[in-house]
Write a protein that holds these residues in place. Structure first.
Motif, short mmCIF file in Angstrom:
data_model
loop_
_atom_site.label_atom_id
_atom_site.label_comp_id
_atom_site.label_asym_id
_atom_site.label_seq_id
_atom_site.Cartn_x
_atom_site.Cartn_y
_atom_site.Cartn_z
N THR A 117 0.82 -1.20 0.00
CA THR A 117 0.00 0.00 0.00
C THR A 117 0.85 1.25 0.00
O THR A 117 1.80 1.38 0.76
CB THR A 117 -0.92 0.02 1.24
N GLY A 118 0.51 2.21 -0.85
CA GLY A 118 1.15 3.50 -0.88
C GLY A 118 0.10 4.59 -0.73
O GLY A 118 -1.09 4.34 -0.81
N THR A 119 0.53 5.82 -0.52
CA THR A 119 -0.40 6.93 -0.33
C THR A 119 -0.06 8.04 -1.31
O THR A 119 1.09 8.46 -1.41
CB THR A 119 -0.32 7.47 1.10
N VAL A 120 -1.07 8.51 -2.01
CA VAL A 120 -0.91 9.57 -3.00
C VAL A 120 -1.91 10.68 -2.68
O VAL A 120 -3.06 10.41 -2.31
CB VAL A 120 -1.15 9.04 -4.43
N GLY A 121 -1.47 11.92 -2.77
CA GLY A 121 -2.36 13.05 -2.54
C GLY A 121 -3.16 13.38 -3.79
O GLY A 121 -2.64 13.33 -4.90
N LEU A 122 -4.43 13.72 -3.60
CA LEU A 122 -5.32 14.10 -4.70
C LEU A 122 -5.91 15.47 -4.40
O LEU A 122 -6.58 15.66 -3.39
CB LEU A 122 -6.45 13.08 -4.86
N LEU A 123 -5.65 16.43 -5.28
CA LEU A 123 -6.27 17.74 -5.20
C LEU A 123 -7.39 17.79 -6.21
O LEU A 123 -7.17 17.63 -7.42
CB LEU A 123 -5.25 18.85 -5.49
N LEU A 124 -8.62 18.00 -5.73
CA LEU A 124 -9.80 17.92 -6.57
C LEU A 124 -10.57 19.23 -6.53
O LEU A 124 -10.74 19.83 -5.46
CB LEU A 124 -10.71 16.79 -6.08
N ARG A 125 -11.03 19.67 -7.69
CA ARG A 125 -11.90 20.83 -7.72
C ARG A 125 -13.25 20.45 -7.12
O ARG A 125 -13.54 19.28 -6.93
CB ARG A 125 -12.08 21.33 -9.15
N ASP A 126 -14.07 21.42 -6.81
CA ASP A 126 -15.35 21.26 -6.13
C ASP A 126 -16.06 19.97 -6.55
O ASP A 126 -16.51 19.83 -7.68
CB ASP A 126 -16.23 22.47 -6.45
N ALA A 127 -16.15 19.02 -5.62
CA ALA A 127 -16.74 17.72 -5.92
C ALA A 127 -18.24 17.79 -6.14
O ALA A 127 -18.85 16.80 -6.57
CB ALA A 127 -16.43 16.73 -4.80
N SER A 128 -18.88 18.93 -5.85
CA SER A 128 -20.31 19.06 -6.12
C SER A 128 -20.59 19.17 -7.61
O SER A 128 -21.71 18.94 -8.06
CB SER A 128 -20.88 20.29 -5.39
N ASN A 129 -19.57 19.53 -8.38
CA ASN A 129 -19.68 19.53 -9.84
C ASN A 129 -19.69 18.07 -10.29
O ASN A 129 -18.75 17.32 -10.01
CB ASN A 129 -18.50 20.27 -10.46
N PRO A 130 -20.74 17.62 -11.00
CA PRO A 130 -20.83 16.19 -11.36
C PRO A 130 -19.62 15.66 -12.11
O PRO A 130 -19.23 14.52 -11.91
CB PRO A 130 -22.09 16.15 -12.23
N ALA A 131 -19.01 16.48 -12.98
CA ALA A 131 -17.85 15.99 -13.73
C ALA A 131 -16.68 15.69 -12.79
O ALA A 131 -16.00 14.65 -12.93
CB ALA A 131 -17.43 17.03 -14.77
N TYR A 132 -16.44 16.56 -11.80
CA TYR A 132 -15.36 16.32 -10.85
C TYR A 132 -15.76 15.24 -9.85
O TYR A 132 -14.91 14.46 -9.39
CB TYR A 132 -15.00 17.61 -10.13
N GLY A 133 -17.03 15.19 -9.49
CA GLY A 133 -17.48 14.16 -8.57
C GLY A 133 -17.31 12.77 -9.14
O GLY A 133 -16.85 11.85 -8.45
#
Length: 342
Positions: free
Chosen positions: A69-85
Protein backbone atom coordinates in the motif's frame (compact mmCIF):
# COMPACT_ATOMS: atom_id res chain seq x y z
CA UNK A 1 30.40 36.48 14.55
CA UNK A 2 30.97 33.39 12.44
CA UNK A 3 28.87 32.44 9.47
CA UNK A 4 26.28 29.72 10.06
CA UNK A 5 27.35 26.40 8.54
CA UNK A 6 25.70 25.36 5.28
CA UNK A 7 22.83 22.97 5.81
CA UNK A 8 21.16 20.68 3.27
CA UNK A 9 17.55 21.46 2.33
CA UNK A 10 14.88 20.09 4.64
CA UNK A 11 13.93 17.45 2.11
CA UNK A 12 16.62 16.42 -0.35
CA UNK A 13 15.18 14.64 -3.39
CA UNK A 14 16.58 12.04 -5.75
CA UNK A 15 16.68 14.85 -8.33
CA UNK A 16 19.10 16.76 -6.08
CA UNK A 17 21.37 13.72 -5.78
CA UNK A 18 21.23 13.06 -9.54
CA UNK A 19 22.01 16.69 -10.40
CA UNK A 20 24.98 16.81 -8.03
CA UNK A 21 26.32 13.54 -9.44
CA UNK A 22 25.70 14.50 -13.07
CA UNK A 23 23.46 11.49 -13.80
CA UNK A 24 19.78 10.90 -14.51
CA UNK A 25 17.27 10.34 -11.72
CA UNK A 26 16.79 6.75 -12.87
CA UNK A 27 20.55 6.10 -12.68
CA UNK A 28 20.80 7.63 -9.21
CA UNK A 29 17.84 5.55 -8.03
CA UNK A 30 19.30 2.28 -9.28
CA UNK A 31 22.72 3.03 -7.88
CA UNK A 32 21.31 3.73 -4.42
CA UNK A 33 19.35 0.46 -4.57
CA UNK A 34 22.44 -1.47 -5.63
CA UNK A 35 20.88 -2.40 -8.95
CA UNK A 36 22.03 -1.97 -12.54
CA UNK A 37 25.51 -2.03 -14.01
CA UNK A 38 27.67 1.00 -13.29
CA UNK A 39 31.35 1.75 -13.06
CA UNK A 40 32.36 1.36 -9.42
CA UNK A 41 33.53 4.98 -9.26
CA UNK A 42 30.12 6.15 -10.52
CA UNK A 43 28.27 4.19 -7.87
CA UNK A 44 30.69 5.36 -5.17
CA UNK A 45 30.27 8.99 -6.25
CA UNK A 46 26.46 8.74 -6.10
CA UNK A 47 26.56 7.08 -2.68
CA UNK A 48 28.99 9.69 -1.36
CA UNK A 49 26.88 12.60 -2.65
CA UNK A 50 23.71 11.01 -1.27
CA UNK A 51 25.26 10.71 2.18
CA UNK A 52 26.73 14.22 2.08
CA UNK A 53 23.40 15.79 1.07
CA UNK A 54 21.47 13.82 3.65
CA UNK A 55 19.17 12.11 1.16
CA UNK A 56 16.47 9.91 2.72
CA UNK A 57 14.59 7.60 0.30
CA UNK A 58 10.83 8.03 0.02
CA UNK A 59 9.75 4.80 1.66
CA UNK A 60 6.13 5.27 0.60
CA UNK A 61 7.15 5.12 -3.04
CA UNK A 62 9.35 2.10 -2.39
CA UNK A 63 6.49 0.28 -0.68
CA UNK A 64 4.16 1.00 -3.58
CA UNK A 65 6.72 -0.24 -6.09
CA UNK A 66 7.01 -3.46 -4.10
CA UNK A 67 3.27 -4.05 -4.41
CA UNK A 68 2.34 -2.84 -0.94
CA UNK A 69 0.00 0.00 0.00
CA UNK A 70 1.15 3.50 -0.88
CA UNK A 71 -0.40 6.93 -0.33
CA UNK A 72 -0.91 9.57 -3.00
CA UNK A 73 -2.36 13.05 -2.54
CA UNK A 74 -5.32 14.10 -4.70
CA UNK A 75 -6.27 17.74 -5.20
CA UNK A 76 -9.80 17.92 -6.57
CA UNK A 77 -11.90 20.83 -7.72
CA UNK A 78 -15.35 21.26 -6.13
CA UNK A 79 -16.74 17.72 -5.92
CA UNK A 80 -20.31 19.06 -6.12
CA UNK A 81 -19.68 19.53 -9.84
CA UNK A 82 -20.83 16.19 -11.36
CA UNK A 83 -17.85 15.99 -13.73
CA UNK A 84 -15.36 16.32 -10.85
CA UNK A 85 -17.48 14.16 -8.57
CA UNK A 86 -17.48 11.31 -11.07
CA UNK A 87 -13.75 11.73 -11.66
CA UNK A 88 -13.17 11.47 -7.91
CA UNK A 89 -15.24 8.29 -7.68
CA UNK A 90 -13.45 6.70 -10.63
CA UNK A 91 -10.00 7.65 -9.31
CA UNK A 92 -10.91 6.22 -5.91
CA UNK A 93 -12.18 2.98 -7.44
CA UNK A 94 -9.04 2.56 -9.54
CA UNK A 95 -6.80 3.35 -6.58
CA UNK A 96 -8.59 0.80 -4.39
CA UNK A 97 -8.28 -1.81 -7.10
CA UNK A 98 -4.54 -1.19 -7.32
CA UNK A 99 -3.89 -1.07 -3.56
CA UNK A 100 -3.25 2.67 -3.60
CA UNK A 101 -4.50 4.99 -0.85
CA UNK A 102 -5.68 8.49 -1.79
CA UNK A 103 -5.61 11.46 0.58
CA UNK A 104 -8.01 13.99 -0.94
CA UNK A 105 -8.36 17.75 -0.59
CA UNK A 106 -11.24 19.53 -2.33
CA UNK A 107 -11.09 23.22 -3.16
CA UNK A 108 -14.02 25.34 -4.40
CA UNK A 109 -13.77 28.95 -5.55
CA UNK A 110 -10.12 29.99 -5.58
CA UNK A 111 -9.04 33.08 -7.50
CA UNK A 112 -5.46 32.68 -8.67
CA UNK A 113 -5.10 29.14 -7.33
CA UNK A 114 -3.46 30.23 -4.05
CA UNK A 115 -5.65 27.98 -1.90
CA UNK A 116 -4.88 25.04 -4.15
CA UNK A 117 -1.13 25.61 -3.89
CA UNK A 118 -1.47 25.71 -0.11
CA UNK A 119 -3.44 22.45 -0.23
CA UNK A 120 -0.66 20.81 -2.23
CA UNK A 121 1.86 21.94 0.35
CA UNK A 122 -0.26 20.35 3.09
CA UNK A 123 -0.41 17.11 1.14
CA UNK A 124 3.37 17.10 0.76
CA UNK A 125 3.61 17.60 4.52
CA UNK A 126 1.85 14.25 4.89
CA UNK A 127 4.79 12.64 3.04
CA UNK A 128 2.67 11.42 0.15
CA UNK A 129 4.47 9.46 -2.55
CA UNK A 130 2.92 11.41 -5.42
CA UNK A 131 0.33 14.05 -6.32
CA UNK A 132 -2.68 13.90 -8.64
CA UNK A 133 -4.10 17.30 -9.53
CA UNK A 134 -7.67 17.16 -10.84
CA UNK A 135 -8.49 20.83 -11.25
CA UNK A 136 -8.16 23.41 -13.99
CA UNK A 137 -7.83 26.25 -11.49
CA UNK A 138 -4.08 26.01 -10.85
CA UNK A 139 -1.49 26.76 -13.52
CA UNK A 140 1.31 24.52 -14.73
CA UNK A 141 3.82 27.09 -13.50
CA UNK A 142 2.34 26.80 -9.99
CA UNK A 143 2.74 23.02 -10.09
CA UNK A 144 6.32 22.82 -11.33
CA UNK A 145 7.99 23.51 -7.93
CA UNK A 146 6.31 20.39 -6.55
CA UNK A 147 7.72 18.15 -9.30
CA UNK A 148 11.15 17.97 -7.64
CA UNK A 149 9.53 16.59 -4.50
CA UNK A 150 7.28 13.83 -5.86
CA UNK A 151 5.82 12.71 -9.21
CA UNK A 152 2.85 14.93 -10.12
CA UNK A 153 0.14 14.20 -12.69
CA UNK A 154 -2.60 16.49 -13.97
CA UNK A 155 -5.81 14.47 -14.40
CA UNK A 156 -8.23 15.91 -16.96
CA UNK A 157 -6.06 18.80 -18.21
CA UNK A 158 -2.95 18.99 -20.34
CA UNK A 159 0.34 19.95 -18.73
CA UNK A 160 3.16 21.93 -20.29
CA UNK A 161 6.89 21.98 -19.69
CA UNK A 162 9.06 18.99 -18.87
CA UNK A 163 8.28 18.34 -15.21
CA UNK A 164 4.53 17.81 -14.79
CA UNK A 165 2.83 14.74 -16.27
CA UNK A 166 -0.74 14.69 -17.62
CA UNK A 167 -3.59 12.36 -18.54
CA UNK A 168 -6.07 14.74 -20.11
CA UNK A 169 -9.40 15.17 -21.82
CA UNK A 170 -8.85 16.08 -25.46
CA UNK A 171 -10.75 19.36 -25.18
CA UNK A 172 -9.67 20.55 -28.62
CA UNK A 173 -11.32 17.50 -30.17
CA UNK A 174 -14.42 18.04 -28.04
CA UNK A 175 -14.80 21.66 -29.17
CA UNK A 176 -14.20 20.79 -32.81
CA UNK A 177 -16.67 17.88 -32.63
CA UNK A 178 -19.44 20.12 -31.30
CA UNK A 179 -18.67 22.86 -33.82
CA UNK A 180 -18.76 20.38 -36.70
CA UNK A 181 -22.15 19.14 -35.50
CA UNK A 182 -23.61 22.65 -35.32
CA UNK A 183 -22.23 23.45 -38.76
CA UNK A 184 -23.67 20.22 -40.19
CA UNK A 185 -27.11 21.30 -38.94
CA UNK A 186 -26.92 24.37 -41.18
CA UNK A 187 -26.13 27.10 -38.64
CA UNK A 188 -24.04 29.93 -40.07
CA UNK A 189 -24.46 32.60 -37.35
CA UNK A 190 -23.42 31.29 -33.95
CA UNK A 191 -22.81 32.84 -30.51
CA UNK A 192 -20.12 31.22 -28.35
CA UNK A 193 -19.80 31.78 -24.60
CA UNK A 194 -16.05 32.45 -24.36
CA UNK A 195 -14.75 31.51 -20.90
CA UNK A 196 -11.78 33.42 -19.53
CA UNK A 197 -8.84 30.97 -19.14
CA UNK A 198 -8.31 32.12 -15.54
CA UNK A 199 -11.86 31.01 -14.71
CA UNK A 200 -11.66 27.62 -16.44
CA UNK A 201 -8.82 26.66 -18.73
CA UNK A 202 -10.54 23.50 -20.07
CA UNK A 203 -13.61 25.55 -21.05
CA UNK A 204 -11.33 28.11 -22.68
CA UNK A 205 -9.67 25.39 -24.79
CA UNK A 206 -13.07 24.05 -25.86
CA UNK A 207 -14.26 27.51 -26.86
CA UNK A 208 -11.09 28.26 -28.81
CA UNK A 209 -11.49 25.01 -30.77
CA UNK A 210 -15.17 25.79 -31.43
CA UNK A 211 -14.37 29.24 -32.78
CA UNK A 212 -11.47 28.07 -34.92
CA UNK A 213 -13.50 25.25 -36.48
CA UNK A 214 -16.57 27.40 -37.15
CA UNK A 215 -14.62 30.33 -38.57
CA UNK A 216 -12.60 28.05 -40.85
CA UNK A 217 -15.93 26.80 -42.21
CA UNK A 218 -17.09 30.35 -42.94
CA UNK A 219 -19.47 30.63 -39.98
CA UNK A 220 -20.02 34.09 -38.45
CA UNK A 221 -19.07 33.72 -34.77
CA UNK A 222 -20.07 36.17 -32.04
CA UNK A 223 -18.02 35.59 -28.86
CA UNK A 224 -19.54 36.53 -25.49
CA UNK A 225 -16.90 36.90 -22.79
CA UNK A 226 -17.79 35.13 -19.52
CA UNK A 227 -16.12 34.37 -16.19
CA UNK A 228 -16.73 31.57 -13.72
CA UNK A 229 -20.44 32.14 -13.08
CA UNK A 230 -22.63 29.73 -15.10
CA UNK A 231 -25.27 32.43 -15.73
CA UNK A 232 -22.77 34.97 -17.11
CA UNK A 233 -23.42 35.94 -20.72
CA UNK A 234 -26.84 34.29 -20.84
CA UNK A 235 -28.81 37.53 -21.25
CA UNK A 236 -26.51 38.67 -24.04
CA UNK A 237 -26.88 35.32 -25.82
CA UNK A 238 -30.68 35.42 -25.60
CA UNK A 239 -30.72 38.99 -26.88
CA UNK A 240 -28.77 37.94 -29.96
CA UNK A 241 -31.06 34.96 -30.56
CA UNK A 242 -34.21 37.03 -30.02
CA UNK A 243 -33.00 39.63 -32.53
CA UNK A 244 -32.31 36.92 -35.09
CA UNK A 245 -28.59 37.71 -35.15
CA UNK A 246 -27.64 34.12 -34.24
CA UNK A 247 -29.39 30.78 -34.70
CA UNK A 248 -27.33 28.80 -32.21
CA UNK A 249 -25.62 29.37 -28.85
CA UNK A 250 -22.64 27.15 -28.00
CA UNK A 251 -21.73 26.76 -24.32
CA UNK A 252 -18.45 25.25 -23.06
CA UNK A 253 -20.19 23.30 -20.27
CA UNK A 254 -23.54 21.68 -19.58
CA UNK A 255 -24.02 23.93 -16.53
CA UNK A 256 -23.91 26.92 -18.86
CA UNK A 257 -26.19 25.17 -21.32
CA UNK A 258 -28.77 24.63 -18.57
CA UNK A 259 -28.56 28.31 -17.62
CA UNK A 260 -29.36 29.26 -21.22
CA UNK A 261 -32.24 26.76 -21.35
CA UNK A 262 -33.76 28.12 -18.11
CA UNK A 263 -33.47 31.71 -19.28
CA UNK A 264 -35.02 30.81 -22.65
CA UNK A 265 -37.96 29.14 -20.92
CA UNK A 266 -38.49 32.17 -18.69
CA UNK A 267 -38.37 34.45 -21.74
CA UNK A 268 -40.91 32.35 -23.61
CA UNK A 269 -38.37 31.21 -26.20
CA UNK A 270 -38.33 27.64 -27.50
CA UNK A 271 -35.26 25.45 -27.89
CA UNK A 272 -34.51 24.31 -30.55
CA UNK A 273 -37.43 25.86 -32.47
CA UNK A 274 -36.24 29.45 -31.92
CA UNK A 275 -32.53 28.71 -31.56
CA UNK A 276 -30.26 25.75 -30.86
CA UNK A 277 -28.06 25.27 -27.79
CA UNK A 278 -25.06 22.99 -27.10
CA UNK A 279 -22.92 22.25 -24.04
CA UNK A 280 -20.08 19.94 -23.06
CA UNK A 281 -19.40 17.36 -20.29
CA UNK A 282 -22.27 14.89 -20.63
CA UNK A 283 -22.09 14.02 -16.92
CA UNK A 284 -25.09 15.85 -15.45
CA UNK A 285 -27.66 13.46 -13.95
CA UNK A 286 -30.66 13.28 -16.27
CA UNK A 287 -28.79 14.80 -19.22
CA UNK A 288 -30.26 12.12 -21.46
CA UNK A 289 -33.81 12.88 -20.31
CA UNK A 290 -33.23 16.58 -20.88
CA UNK A 291 -31.96 15.83 -24.38
CA UNK A 292 -28.83 17.95 -23.96
CA UNK A 293 -26.63 18.22 -27.04
CA UNK A 294 -23.16 17.73 -25.63
CA UNK A 295 -19.95 15.67 -25.60
CA UNK A 296 -19.53 13.02 -22.95
CA UNK A 297 -16.01 13.48 -21.53
CA UNK A 298 -14.16 10.14 -20.99
CA UNK A 299 -13.87 10.31 -17.22
CA UNK A 300 -13.38 6.58 -16.70
CA UNK A 301 -10.48 6.34 -19.18
CA UNK A 302 -8.72 9.35 -17.67
CA UNK A 303 -9.08 7.98 -14.13
CA UNK A 304 -7.85 4.53 -15.12
CA UNK A 305 -4.81 5.82 -17.00
CA UNK A 306 -3.97 8.40 -14.32
CA UNK A 307 -3.68 5.74 -11.62
CA UNK A 308 -1.74 3.44 -13.96
CA UNK A 309 0.66 6.28 -14.83
CA UNK A 310 1.18 7.13 -11.16
CA UNK A 311 2.05 3.54 -10.37
CA UNK A 312 4.54 3.56 -13.23
CA UNK A 313 6.15 6.78 -12.00
CA UNK A 314 6.41 5.48 -8.45
CA UNK A 315 8.10 2.32 -9.63
CA UNK A 316 11.72 3.26 -8.95
CA UNK A 317 12.82 0.71 -11.54
CA UNK A 318 11.28 2.92 -14.24
CA UNK A 319 12.90 6.00 -15.76
CA UNK A 320 10.84 8.83 -14.29
CA UNK A 321 12.53 11.25 -16.68
CA UNK A 322 10.06 10.07 -19.36
CA UNK A 323 7.07 12.40 -19.43
CA UNK A 324 3.54 10.98 -19.43
CA UNK A 325 1.42 12.81 -22.02
CA UNK A 326 -1.90 11.14 -22.84
CA UNK A 327 -5.26 12.50 -23.92
CA UNK A 328 -8.66 10.95 -24.56
CA UNK A 329 -11.67 12.20 -26.51
CA UNK A 330 -15.29 11.36 -25.77
CA UNK A 331 -18.27 10.88 -28.11
CA UNK A 332 -20.81 13.42 -29.36
CA UNK A 333 -24.26 13.15 -27.76
CA UNK A 334 -26.56 14.61 -30.43
CA UNK A 335 -29.49 15.25 -28.07
CA UNK A 336 -32.47 17.43 -28.97
CA UNK A 337 -31.38 20.95 -27.96
CA UNK A 338 -29.69 21.49 -31.34
CA UNK A 339 -31.65 20.90 -34.54
CA UNK A 340 -31.43 21.38 -38.29
CA UNK A 341 -31.88 25.01 -39.24
CA UNK A 342 -35.06 25.27 -41.33
Amino acid sequence: MTDAPDRPPLRVTISDVAAAAGVSRATATRALKGEGRFAEQTRARILDISERLGYVPNTMAAELAAGRTGTVGLLLRDASNPAYGLLFSCLQDEANRCGLDLVTVTIGADSGGTKQVTALQRLLGMRVAGLIVATGGVTNAQLEPFADQVPIIRAGRDATGDRVHSVAYDEQSHGALLAAHVHSLGHRRVAVLATDPAASFPEHVRVTAMREHLESAGVEVTPIAVGAGPAEGVDAALALASAGRVTAVMCPSDYRQLAVLRAARDAGMRVPADFSVTGCDGILPGADLLGLTTVRVPVEAVARETVAAMQHLLDTDSDSDDLVRRSYAGPLVAGTTAAVLL
